[in-house]
Design a protein around this motif. Structure first.
Motif, PDB file in Angstrom:
ATOM      1  N   PRO A  50       0.839  -1.201   0.000  1.00  0.00           N
ATOM      2  CA  PRO A  50       0.000   0.000   0.000  1.00  0.00           C
ATOM      3  C   PRO A  50       0.874   1.252   0.000  1.00  0.00           C
ATOM      4  O   PRO A  50       1.845   1.336   0.740  1.00  0.00           O
ATOM      5  CB  PRO A  50      -0.811  -0.127   1.290  1.00  0.00           C
ATOM      6  CG  PRO A  50      -0.026  -1.040   2.159  1.00  0.00           C
ATOM      7  CD  PRO A  50       0.772  -1.933   1.250  1.00  0.00           C
ATOM      8  N   LEU A  51       0.547   2.180  -0.853  1.00  0.00           N
ATOM      9  CA  LEU A  51       1.273   3.447  -0.946  1.00  0.00           C
ATOM     10  C   LEU A  51       0.303   4.591  -0.717  1.00  0.00           C
ATOM     11  O   LEU A  51      -0.841   4.539  -1.162  1.00  0.00           O
ATOM     12  CB  LEU A  51       1.903   3.617  -2.331  1.00  0.00           C
ATOM     13  CG  LEU A  51       2.940   2.598  -2.770  1.00  0.00           C
ATOM     14  CD1 LEU A  51       3.358   2.867  -4.210  1.00  0.00           C
ATOM     15  CD2 LEU A  51       4.148   2.650  -1.849  1.00  0.00           C
ATOM     16  N   GLU A  52       0.778   5.610  -0.044  1.00  0.00           N
ATOM     17  CA  GLU A  52      -0.017   6.824   0.099  1.00  0.00           C
ATOM     18  C   GLU A  52       0.600   7.883  -0.804  1.00  0.00           C
ATOM     19  O   GLU A  52       1.813   8.113  -0.766  1.00  0.00           O
ATOM     20  CB  GLU A  52      -0.008   7.305   1.543  1.00  0.00           C
ATOM     21  CG  GLU A  52      -0.891   8.517   1.763  1.00  0.00           C
ATOM     22  CD  GLU A  52      -0.978   8.928   3.219  1.00  0.00           C
ATOM     23  OE1 GLU A  52      -1.024  10.140   3.465  1.00  0.00           O
ATOM     24  OE2 GLU A  52      -0.973   8.036   4.081  1.00  0.00           O
ATOM     25  N   ILE A  53      -0.223   8.508  -1.636  1.00  0.00           N
ATOM     26  CA  ILE A  53       0.273   9.537  -2.554  1.00  0.00           C
ATOM     27  C   ILE A  53      -0.750  10.661  -2.632  1.00  0.00           C
ATOM     28  O   ILE A  53      -1.945  10.413  -2.754  1.00  0.00           O
ATOM     29  CB  ILE A  53       0.580   8.943  -3.954  1.00  0.00           C
ATOM     30  CG1 ILE A  53       1.244   9.964  -4.850  1.00  0.00           C
ATOM     31  CG2 ILE A  53      -0.653   8.342  -4.585  1.00  0.00           C
ATOM     32  CD1 ILE A  53       1.861   9.383  -6.105  1.00  0.00           C
ATOM     33  N   THR A  54      -0.254  11.886  -2.525  1.00  0.00           N
ATOM     34  CA  THR A  54      -1.150  13.040  -2.599  1.00  0.00           C
ATOM     35  C   THR A  54      -1.575  13.253  -4.049  1.00  0.00           C
ATOM     36  O   THR A  54      -0.863  12.837  -4.970  1.00  0.00           O
ATOM     37  CB  THR A  54      -0.454  14.311  -2.081  1.00  0.00           C
ATOM     38  OG1 THR A  54       0.631  14.630  -2.955  1.00  0.00           O
ATOM     39  CG2 THR A  54       0.044  14.133  -0.647  1.00  0.00           C
ATOM     40  N   PRO A  55      -2.696  13.903  -4.264  1.00  0.00           N
ATOM     41  CA  PRO A  55      -3.129  14.171  -5.637  1.00  0.00           C
ATOM     42  C   PRO A  55      -2.089  14.956  -6.440  1.00  0.00           C
ATOM     43  O   PRO A  55      -1.912  14.718  -7.630  1.00  0.00           O
ATOM     44  CB  PRO A  55      -4.411  14.984  -5.459  1.00  0.00           C
ATOM     45  CG  PRO A  55      -4.925  14.569  -4.124  1.00  0.00           C
ATOM     46  CD  PRO A  55      -3.699  14.318  -3.284  1.00  0.00           C
ATOM     47  N   GLU A  56      -1.364  15.877  -5.785  1.00  0.00           N
ATOM     48  CA  GLU A  56      -0.344  16.660  -6.480  1.00  0.00           C
ATOM     49  C   GLU A  56       0.808  15.767  -6.967  1.00  0.00           C
ATOM     50  O   GLU A  56       1.272  15.897  -8.089  1.00  0.00           O
ATOM     51  CB  GLU A  56       0.214  17.764  -5.565  1.00  0.00           C
ATOM     52  CG  GLU A  56      -0.813  18.818  -5.169  1.00  0.00           C
ATOM     53  CD  GLU A  56      -1.731  18.378  -4.022  1.00  0.00           C
ATOM     54  OE1 GLU A  56      -2.814  18.965  -3.893  1.00  0.00           O
ATOM     55  OE2 GLU A  56      -1.371  17.440  -3.276  1.00  0.00           O
ATOM     56  N   LEU A  57       1.256  14.854  -6.116  1.00  0.00           N
ATOM     57  CA  LEU A  57       2.326  13.946  -6.518  1.00  0.00           C
ATOM     58  C   LEU A  57       1.849  12.935  -7.549  1.00  0.00           C
ATOM     59  O   LEU A  57       2.624  12.494  -8.387  1.00  0.00           O
ATOM     60  CB  LEU A  57       2.892  13.208  -5.301  1.00  0.00           C
ATOM     61  CG  LEU A  57       3.863  13.987  -4.429  1.00  0.00           C
ATOM     62  CD1 LEU A  57       4.301  13.145  -3.238  1.00  0.00           C
ATOM     63  CD2 LEU A  57       5.067  14.436  -5.218  1.00  0.00           C
ATOM     64  N   ALA A  58       0.587  12.572  -7.497  1.00  0.00           N
ATOM     65  CA  ALA A  58       0.045  11.592  -8.439  1.00  0.00           C
ATOM     66  C   ALA A  58       0.117  12.105  -9.878  1.00  0.00           C
ATOM     67  O   ALA A  58       0.168  11.306 -10.815  1.00  0.00           O
ATOM     68  CB  ALA A  58      -1.399  11.242  -8.067  1.00  0.00           C
ATOM     69  N   LEU A  59       0.151  13.410 -10.060  1.00  0.00           N
ATOM     70  CA  LEU A  59       0.261  13.977 -11.404  1.00  0.00           C
ATOM     71  C   LEU A  59       1.621  13.695 -12.016  1.00  0.00           C
ATOM     72  O   LEU A  59       1.771  13.654 -13.233  1.00  0.00           O
ATOM     73  CB  LEU A  59       0.020  15.492 -11.362  1.00  0.00           C
ATOM     74  CG  LEU A  59      -1.382  15.933 -11.005  1.00  0.00           C
ATOM     75  CD1 LEU A  59      -1.433  17.456 -10.874  1.00  0.00           C
ATOM     76  CD2 LEU A  59      -2.387  15.454 -12.044  1.00  0.00           C
ATOM     77  N   GLY A  60       2.622  13.505 -11.185  1.00  0.00           N
ATOM     78  CA  GLY A  60       3.959  13.224 -11.685  1.00  0.00           C
ATOM     79  C   GLY A  60       4.695  14.481 -12.103  1.00  0.00           C
ATOM     80  O   GLY A  60       4.154  15.584 -12.086  1.00  0.00           O
ATOM     81  N   LEU A  61       5.947  14.305 -12.496  1.00  0.00           N
ATOM     82  CA  LEU A  61       6.802  15.392 -12.934  1.00  0.00           C
ATOM     83  C   LEU A  61       7.571  14.901 -14.152  1.00  0.00           C
ATOM     84  O   LEU A  61       8.186  13.836 -14.103  1.00  0.00           O
ATOM     85  CB  LEU A  61       7.781  15.769 -11.811  1.00  0.00           C
ATOM     86  CG  LEU A  61       8.794  16.844 -12.114  1.00  0.00           C
ATOM     87  CD1 LEU A  61       8.096  18.203 -12.238  1.00  0.00           C
ATOM     88  CD2 LEU A  61       9.838  16.905 -11.019  1.00  0.00           C
ATOM     89  N   TYR A  62       7.539  15.662 -15.234  1.00  0.00           N
ATOM     90  CA  TYR A  62       8.248  15.266 -16.445  1.00  0.00           C
ATOM     91  C   TYR A  62       9.744  15.467 -16.266  1.00  0.00           C
ATOM     92  O   TYR A  62      10.195  16.489 -15.765  1.00  0.00           O
ATOM     93  CB  TYR A  62       7.759  16.079 -17.650  1.00  0.00           C
ATOM     94  CG  TYR A  62       8.506  15.752 -18.916  1.00  0.00           C
ATOM     95  CD1 TYR A  62       8.262  14.557 -19.593  1.00  0.00           C
ATOM     96  CD2 TYR A  62       9.480  16.601 -19.421  1.00  0.00           C
ATOM     97  CE1 TYR A  62       8.956  14.233 -20.741  1.00  0.00           C
ATOM     98  CE2 TYR A  62      10.179  16.293 -20.576  1.00  0.00           C
ATOM     99  CZ  TYR A  62       9.916  15.106 -21.229  1.00  0.00           C
ATOM    100  OH  TYR A  62      10.610  14.794 -22.362  1.00  0.00           O
ATOM    101  N   SER A  63      10.530  14.484 -16.689  1.00  0.00           N
ATOM    102  CA  SER A  63      11.976  14.594 -16.660  1.00  0.00           C
ATOM    103  C   SER A  63      12.544  13.892 -17.887  1.00  0.00           C
ATOM    104  O   SER A  63      12.176  12.767 -18.186  1.00  0.00           O
ATOM    105  CB  SER A  63      12.544  13.947 -15.391  1.00  0.00           C
ATOM    106  OG  SER A  63      13.947  13.958 -15.425  1.00  0.00           O
ATOM    107  N   ASN A  64      13.443  14.583 -18.590  1.00  0.00           N
ATOM    108  CA  ASN A  64      14.123  13.962 -19.727  1.00  0.00           C
ATOM    109  C   ASN A  64      15.641  14.034 -19.557  1.00  0.00           C
ATOM    110  O   ASN A  64      16.396  13.857 -20.505  1.00  0.00           O
ATOM    111  CB  ASN A  64      13.691  14.606 -21.046  1.00  0.00           C
ATOM    112  CG  ASN A  64      14.030  16.083 -21.122  1.00  0.00           C
ATOM    113  OD1 ASN A  64      14.502  16.681 -20.171  1.00  0.00           O
ATOM    114  ND2 ASN A  64      13.747  16.680 -22.266  1.00  0.00           N
ATOM    115  N   PHE A  65      16.068  14.305 -18.320  1.00  0.00           N
ATOM    116  CA  PHE A  65      17.488  14.447 -18.035  1.00  0.00           C
ATOM    117  C   PHE A  65      17.711  14.121 -16.563  1.00  0.00           C
ATOM    118  O   PHE A  65      16.980  14.620 -15.700  1.00  0.00           O
ATOM    119  CB  PHE A  65      17.907  15.893 -18.328  1.00  0.00           C
ATOM    120  CG  PHE A  65      19.377  16.153 -18.186  1.00  0.00           C
ATOM    121  CD1 PHE A  65      20.259  15.821 -19.199  1.00  0.00           C
ATOM    122  CD2 PHE A  65      19.878  16.763 -17.047  1.00  0.00           C
ATOM    123  CE1 PHE A  65      21.614  16.086 -19.078  1.00  0.00           C
ATOM    124  CE2 PHE A  65      21.228  17.030 -16.920  1.00  0.00           C
ATOM    125  CZ  PHE A  65      22.095  16.691 -17.933  1.00  0.00           C
TER     126      PHE A  65
END
Length: 110
Positions: A10-25
């Motif tokens: 089980p993981l707890e994740i806030t709605p803001e973190l659930a959106l993710g963050l784009y990274s290409n580097f």
């Protein structure tokens, strides 16, 4: 918000973190006790890549991450096909079967 990963932890994740963050580097550095991964966005118009997230982990966890990524890439390619890297020279897997520093510098970028 609660989620479960593929192993059923089980993981707890806030709605803001659930959106993710784009990274290409990713810049990877290490000391005797830690690995530091700076996830960044290298985009046109930016003078330099902008770090969006920094992850610090013990060497043992970094090695587990390496194995988990390798396993997931193998499963991904079985389902969706080979992941092709941009330059033909980079697409060749290095001797020993490990892919590190895909930009070809050998200085820890990934």
């Amino acid at each position: 918000m609660d989620n479960q990963n593929q192993q059923g932890y089980p993981l707890e994740i806030t709605p803001e973190l659930a959106l993710g963050l784009y990274s290409n580097f990713v810049m990877i550095s290490h000391s005797t006790s830690d690995f530091i991964l700076d996830f960044a966005q290298a985009l046109p118009g930016l003078d330099r890549p902008k770090v969006g997230s920094r992850i610090v982990m013990a060497p043992e966890h970094a090695k587990r991450l390496l194995f988990a990524l390798q396993d997931n890439i193998v499963r991904y390619e079985k389902e969706f096909g080979t992941i092709n890297l941009a330059a033909p020279k980079q697409a060749e897997q290095p001797e020993g079967g490990r892919t590190i520093a895909p930009f070809g510098t050998g200085k820890g970028e990934a």
